[in-house]
Design a protein around this motif. Structure first.
Motif: not given
Length: 281
Positions: A147-148, A254-256, A263-272, A274-281
């Motif tokens: 995802a990254l 995982s930690f907002a 800007e967006r939240i990427i939901a990762v298709d894994d067992g836990r 995972t959510r990636l919180f993306v912030y645009r500066l």
């Protein structure tokens, strides 16, 4: 053996528990850094003490005789303490320490003293920064690496840094997948840093630095990634906002960031999940 181990455990744990309890309550505000080092160990002693008190109360009902049974009971005692420690807020990195602590204490009289020192040094080298920086050793999984990579490609990023890179999995994966990307990581746990450094040796576009996350200059990075814990997120985002260039991205696994809309939240298709919180500066 079981009864001897319990007797020694009570003798050793109770005074330490009382000392740490009073010490942390009276510690002045100027010693917050020391408190962050002491607090996890206080939680370890508290959780072990709670279980030990319960074992002591039912000691006459416990099976005895077989060394295998004694070992199993001591491991069960440690596992229950680890569960209580998690409830008290101890990071997952402390689970193994909690599980094996009663066994090590019970076997103390028959184990060579140097073994305890070696174990302590090994733990210290592996978890050096967990207490002081309130950052446990969280490892990013392969699905999140992918995802990254997609985020790096979408942003056309030229530089990426993993703040607290652990064993270097993210850095080395991105360096291989994106040859034009300058992938870097910073880490301060000595053994973890060494493993990451060795892992990146063969990659010309990957670098691992022995540096605190608070000392890394973020100005040159297009994407800053971290998988920390809730505690340092406000401070880390303030650092990102002060140092990163407009249009660059700050990504938290995982930690907002409190009170900041990503800007967006990427939901990762894994067992836990995972959510990636993306912030645009």
């Amino acid at each position: 053996m079981m009864r001897d181990g319990l007797d020694k455990g009570v003798a050793g744990v109770v005074p330490a528990l009382l000392f740490l309890q009073h010490g942390t309550n009276t510690m002045p505000a100027t010693k917050n850094a020391l408190a962050r080092h002491v607090l996890p160990w206080f939680k370890v002693i508290l959780s072990q003490g709670i279980v030990l008190a319960g074992v002591w109360a039912v000691r006459d009902m416990l099976p005895s005789g077989s060394p295998a049974i004694a070992v199993a009971l001591l491991l069960a005692q440690g596992a229950l303490a680890a569960l209580i420690g998690r409830v008290l807020g101890l990071p997952p990195a402390w689970i193994l320490i909690q599980v094996f602590l009663p066994l090590v204490i019970a076997l103390g009289p028959v184990l060579p003293s140097w073994l305890f020192l070696a174990g302590f040094v090994l733990i210290l080298l592996f978890y050096w920064n967990s207490a002081s920086e309130q950052v446990p050793l969280y490892l990013t999984n392969r699905r999140t690496w992918q995802a990254l990579e997609a985020l790096v490609a979408d942003a056309k990023a030229k530089s990426f840094v993993d703040m607290g890179c652990g064993l270097g999995g993210v850095v080395t994966f991105l360096a291989r997948a994106q040859p034009d990307l300058k992938a870097s990581g910073v880490e301060t746990a000595p053994l973890v840093y060494l493993a990451a450094r060795l892992r990146a040796l063969a990659l010309s576009n990957a670098t691992i630095s022995y540096r605190s996350i608070w000392d890394e200059n973020l100005a040159s990075h297009d994407i800053v990634y971290c998988f920390l814990s809730p505690a340092p997120m406000p401070r880390m985002f303030e650092k990102a906002r002060a140092e990163m260039r407009p249009g660059t991205r700050f990504v938290s696994n995982s930690f907002a960031v409190p009170d900041v809309e990503p800007e967006r939240i990427i939901a990762v298709d894994d067992g836990r999940k995972t959510r990636l919180f993306v912030y645009r500066l």
